[in-house]
Design a protein around this motif. Sequence first.
Motif, PDB file in Angstrom:
ATOM      1  N   UNK B 612       1.224  -1.081  -0.165  1.00 55.04           N
ATOM      2  CA  UNK B 612      -0.166   0.098   0.197  1.00 55.04           C
ATOM      3  C   UNK B 612       1.286   1.409  -0.019  1.00 55.04           C
ATOM      4  N   UNK B 613       0.335   2.605  -0.664  1.00 56.05           N
ATOM      5  CA  UNK B 613       1.103   3.333  -0.817  1.00 56.05           C
ATOM      6  C   UNK B 613       0.786   4.331   0.646  1.00 56.05           C
ATOM      7  N   UNK B 614       2.368   4.747   0.901  1.00 54.94           N
ATOM      8  CA  UNK B 614       1.861   5.617   1.752  1.00 54.94           C
ATOM      9  C   UNK B 614       1.179   6.447   3.331  1.00 54.94           C
ATOM     10  N   UNK B 615       0.507   7.016   1.707  1.00 60.07           N
ATOM     11  CA  UNK B 615      -0.598   8.673   1.352  1.00 60.07           C
ATOM     12  C   UNK B 615      -1.932   7.508   2.620  1.00 60.07           C
ATOM     13  N   UNK B 616      -2.141   6.415   1.298  1.00 65.20           N
ATOM     14  CA  UNK B 616      -3.172   6.092   1.964  1.00 65.20           C
ATOM     15  C   UNK B 616      -3.565   5.232   2.891  1.00 65.20           C
ATOM     16  N   UNK B 617      -1.832   4.661   3.609  1.00 63.81           N
ATOM     17  CA  UNK B 617      -1.579   3.637   4.541  1.00 63.81           C
ATOM     18  C   UNK B 617      -2.449   4.884   5.671  1.00 63.81           C
ATOM     19  N   UNK B 618      -1.567   6.336   5.698  1.00 61.31           N
ATOM     20  CA  UNK B 618      -2.038   6.612   6.738  1.00 61.31           C
ATOM     21  C   UNK B 618      -3.243   7.104   6.128  1.00 61.31           C
ATOM     22  N   UNK B 619      -4.120   7.391   5.518  1.00 60.77           N
ATOM     23  CA  UNK B 619      -5.401   7.771   5.684  1.00 60.77           C
ATOM     24  C   UNK B 619      -6.188   7.157   5.754  1.00 60.77           C
ATOM     25  N   UNK B 620      -6.170   5.701   5.923  1.00 55.30           N
ATOM     26  CA  UNK B 620      -6.598   4.304   6.425  1.00 55.30           C
ATOM     27  C   UNK B 620      -6.139   4.096   8.007  1.00 55.30           C
ATOM     28  N   UNK B 621      -5.260   4.765   8.405  1.00 58.51           N
ATOM     29  CA  UNK B 621      -4.823   4.039   9.560  1.00 58.51           C
ATOM     30  C   UNK B 621      -4.191   2.465   9.061  1.00 58.51           C
ATOM     31  N   UNK B 622      -4.003   2.462   8.622  1.00 62.13           N
ATOM     32  CA  UNK B 622      -3.284   0.344   8.359  1.00 62.13           C
ATOM     33  C   UNK B 622      -1.716   0.288   8.703  1.00 62.13           C
ATOM     34  N   UNK B 623      -1.257  -0.767   8.692  1.00 64.34           N
ATOM     35  CA  UNK B 623       0.564  -0.480   8.951  1.00 64.34           C
ATOM     36  C   UNK B 623       0.957  -1.662   8.399  1.00 64.34           C
ATOM     37  N   UNK B 624       1.832  -2.369   8.186  1.00 65.97           N
ATOM     38  CA  UNK B 624       1.942  -4.035   7.904  1.00 65.97           C
ATOM     39  C   UNK B 624       1.456  -4.426   8.765  1.00 65.97           C
ATOM     40  N   UNK B 625       0.856  -5.405   8.170  1.00 66.36           N
ATOM     41  CA  UNK B 625       0.299  -6.510   9.420  1.00 66.36           C
ATOM     42  C   UNK B 625      -1.069  -6.675   8.893  1.00 66.36           C
ATOM     43  N   UNK B 626      -1.555  -5.387   8.544  1.00 65.38           N
ATOM     44  CA  UNK B 626      -2.695  -5.499   8.815  1.00 65.38           C
ATOM     45  C   UNK B 626      -3.576  -6.253   7.736  1.00 65.38           C
ATOM     46  N   UNK B 627      -4.832  -6.606   8.003  1.00 62.05           N
ATOM     47  CA  UNK B 627      -5.647  -7.724   7.190  1.00 62.05           C
ATOM     48  C   UNK B 627      -6.919  -6.838   6.844  1.00 62.05           C
ATOM     49  N   UNK B 628      -6.602  -6.882   5.023  1.00 64.17           N
ATOM     50  CA  UNK B 628      -8.043  -6.491   4.481  1.00 64.17           C
ATOM     51  C   UNK B 628      -8.726  -7.675   3.788  1.00 64.17           C
ATOM     52  N   UNK B 629      -9.487  -6.921   4.533  1.00 66.93           N
ATOM     53  CA  UNK B 629     -10.634  -8.348   4.039  1.00 66.93           C
ATOM     54  C   UNK B 629     -11.485  -7.454   2.876  1.00 66.93           C
ATOM     55  N   UNK B 630     -10.984  -7.897   1.054  1.00 69.89           N
ATOM     56  CA  UNK B 630     -11.289  -7.725   0.147  1.00 69.89           C
ATOM     57  C   UNK B 630     -12.915  -8.669  -1.019  1.00 69.89           C
ATOM     58  N   UNK B 631     -13.142  -8.017  -1.212  1.00 70.09           N
ATOM     59  CA  UNK B 631     -13.838  -8.579  -2.236  1.00 70.09           C
ATOM     60  C   UNK B 631     -13.840  -7.912  -4.423  1.00 70.09           C
ATOM     61  N   UNK B 632     -13.614  -9.425  -5.030  1.00 72.00           N
ATOM     62  CA  UNK B 632     -12.818  -9.034  -6.243  1.00 72.00           C
ATOM     63  C   UNK B 632     -14.069  -9.163  -7.420  1.00 72.00           C
TER      64      UNK B 632
END
Lengths: 264, 850
Positions: B612-632
């Motif tokens: 994930x790009x830095x700005x997006x991660x910051x905005x969403x509050x994500x860190x390395x190791x965060x698990x994202x539930x996605x739908x393709x």
Amino acid sequence: MTTTTPSGVQTAARTTATAAVAARATDLTKVYGQGETQVVALDGVSVDFRKAEFTAIMGPSGSGKSTLMHCVAGLDSISSGSARIGDTELTGLKDKQLTKLRRDKIGFIFQAFNLLPTLNALENITLPMDIAGRKPDQAWLDTVVETVGLSGRLKHRPTELSGGQQQRVAVARALAGRPEIMFADEPTGNLDSRSGAEVLGFLRNSVRELGQTVVMVTHDPVAASYADRVVFLADGRIVDEMADPTADRVLDRMKDFDAKGRTS
Amino acid sequence: MFRTALRNVLAHKARLLMTVLAVMLGVAFVSGTLVFTDTLSHAFRSQSAKSYDDVAVAVTSLGNEYDPAETHPGVSQKTLDEIRGLDGVAAAYGRVDGFAGVADPNGKLIGAGWSNKGSNFDPGKDGKDSAYTFTDGEGPLKADEIALDKDSAAKGEYKVGDRVRVATNGPVKEYTLSGIFTTKDGAVNAGGSLVLFDTAVAQEQYLKPGWYRNVTVTAAPGTDDAKLLDAVEPLLPENAEAKTGQAVADEQAEEIEQGLGALKQVLLGFAGIALFVGVFLISNTFSMLVAQRTRELALMRAVGASRRQITRSVLLEAGVVGAIASAVGFVLGVGLALGLRSGMAAFEMKIPAGPLVVTPTPVIAALAVGVLITMFAAWLPGRRAAKIPPVAAMNSVHAVATTKSLVVRNSIGAFVTAVGAVVIVWGAGMGGDGGRLRIAAGAFFALIGVIILIPLLSRPVIALIRPILTGPFGVAGKLAGQNAVRNPRRTGATASALAIGLTLVTGLSVLGVTVGKALDKMATDNIKADYMVSMANGGDLDRSAVTALEKVKGATAVSPQQAVQFELKKPGTGEKIFMAGSAVKAGDIERVLKVDVVQGSADSLANGQIAVAEKTAKKRGWKVGTALPVTFADEKQATLTIGAIYKDSEFLSPTLLDTKVVNEHETKPSIRQVFVKMAGGQSEANEKALLGALGENPAIRLMDHQDIRDEFGGTINMMLNILYGLLAMALIIAVLGVVNTLAMSVFERQQEIGMLRAIGLDRRRVKRMVRLEAVVISLFGALIGIGLGVFLGWAIGETLKAALTGYALVLPWDRIAIFLVLAGLVGVLASLWPARSAAKLNMLNAIKTE
């Protein structure tokens, strides 16, 4: 009268030919226009302007006095005859050579001062030398400025000077290049009598004290009285000449023209 | 009064010529633009009307071909058959279309840069497809046959029976040319290429066997279109819509109108600048005429003309001049329109043939603009004329022009300039679109302010130039420098024309060069690959292209940039977020693009993790190791763990995934580019190998580093070149303005010039003096314009800072130098005539006072 004088003038010219001559017109004719509108402004005029002499050219309006000056000074072309400045024959000279001649050997004073408003008095005085790319002779320049009495006003622009002062700048400009001859066209025409007298005084001084040669065109008998010699012109011909004129004598002479003009 | 005005116009023909020229140019541009766009829009309208002539109902499917779950990717064969069975239907044609590039015998794309389309040939019972008229051969009926439009066939010098290579999104294939046709299709008639395939082939390539994207229905004689529409609609799936042919034609016409609107605005912008600049010139001319006629006007006043009559006579004179200029300008404009039309043909933009359309609007606009602008510009000089006192008629001495105090003017100018500058700086600090809007407003004020202030600026700025003059040019240079500042108003008005033009051009040059450099730097910094592969039409590459490139000998790293979209459930709220990302090849991506990992490791991509790009991660509050539930896209769900966070870059999407993770969810991947790094870097051999691997596909572009940089900077350069047309416009008018001013100066200074000639200034130097004055005025205008332009360029650049990493202001000194030289040339060119007339001046007339 007109029948007797030309021969007299020619004798005078011949007798002075041996003296140093600053400018000379020989059989000078100037014709304006062509065909029916043709006007003969000068009709075979021969006259000498001697060195270190103050000559006035007089005559009624339309007599050709200004045209004579313009032709001799290389400002206007000549139809036939010859005009010389010093040893230089003007007929046949190209514009470039004429320009150089005017720049190096002639000084001009005009009725309407003709100073450049963007330059100050000193710059106006040295303009001809600037154009020629010469350094002014400082000692001479000081003398000239002293003579015309402009010492305190050299940094002034023409608009900050009175008419008399402006014309004195013009006189200084004409003198500054130490010309072989100076031509003045109605130099007092736009001045009051006191300023006029001053300017005429300077012109006479420049002849008497500085050894300059001045030819002045005027229709004012008082102005003419400052000259050493007056040449009278009428209808494009030289009709008379007067040495050591006084205002009264000149006026009388002029009255004759008027009378003649009215009766004929 | 009218007669005197008319006489005056005739008496000053030469003087007024400049005004006429200036007005004429502006009017020509206005009317040319209007006539051109009218003609164009009429041609396109009749074209699109013609192409829908016999279409009663047009059906368009909105099905999503990329969605494998889509049950109705288009209109089915069954539906088409049902439509055909309706009462009143003469024929119904099913259409599938998409990109198709045709190679000419040299392997180059035919009709590059324009529309390259492929469609299907759908013969009815009579074996004909009414949309196409075959001039040679017949429609394609076998899988390896195609038909080509006549122009494309001619460009490729193909004849029926020839083998032709055609590329769609997949690999290139060779087909036999079965026929050559003409069509009413608008894009084809505008110079696009069209390939017809057999229906089954087209369906296979563009959609799905048995499905169509569009259906066009022609009605039997006597059937109402609207009724037919009502009958067709119930048969259609939910995601398809039907319209009458007329409605579609109208919509197209509307689109065309909008498309032309932008062009119209740009052209009218040019015209506007020409007229704006022209105002100064006209105003100057009339000031000059009034000054010349001081005596005459005073005489009129003395014999009883009122002030109002004087003003009116000047305005009337302006009106007459404006009308004449407008009439000539209009004719010129029509010529310009014709020229533009044939000019566009030169860019392979074929415009459907049609008559030249001259509506009353451009005629009225041309006359109104020309006459009103001229009268407006003459208004101030007219008022000044009225103020001449009757006594001026009696004065033999030249009335000394009273130099009115510039205090009021300067105060106003300083205020307006300051307001403009403050707004610009404010906008620059603010950034973004809002900032730019403020800068535009500020720029307008600053420009007006500077124009008001320009007489004041003339002295100090010209004082800067003066030393250059007096040195090499001696007394002529000195006098020229002083003459240039004698009438600051006039010098200012003259210089304004150049200043305005150069402000715009310099501003845009600074901006263009700065942005170009930034983009260039960005491309060089971020792209490590040797080559970039993409579709010529900007479409998607086929997956086979990637596989082919991977197999090339010497390819050390190959990674696609494949656009991916997935949904993300926001924890807690259940709100869905759409995320955009790129599918890339793990491992290779770092070798072809710069990926600046700040946390975690890019190797994690190979393990099926997401970056994930830095700005997006910051905005969403994500860190390395965060698990994202996605739908393709195929509705399948997965949980992705963040394995790396990287610095934002213009070349990377907000998220990165490995292609392996994504591909099973997408049937038609959207591959925008493929980056390739080769052993041995860029070389002819490598290029050849890559092109060979791609099957020498004419529709695929292979770009090396330089090409990529040109791609980014190229558009900017082209834009700049168009804008330099604007400079040319301003230059032409500036020349006219300078000619004007000099002619006036020479006239006013006759006496002075005569005296200078008498005391020994030769003709050559008189000429030089006038010429240098022109150069000084031109350079003055140029300096003002360049200064203001650089300021504006800086300000707009500031607002772009946030959007462009690596932004740094670049001053294009070379271009600025060229502008200055051009300005100097303007001066020299403009002074040719006035200098000659000054040199020819008769000394005696000049010296005589009366």
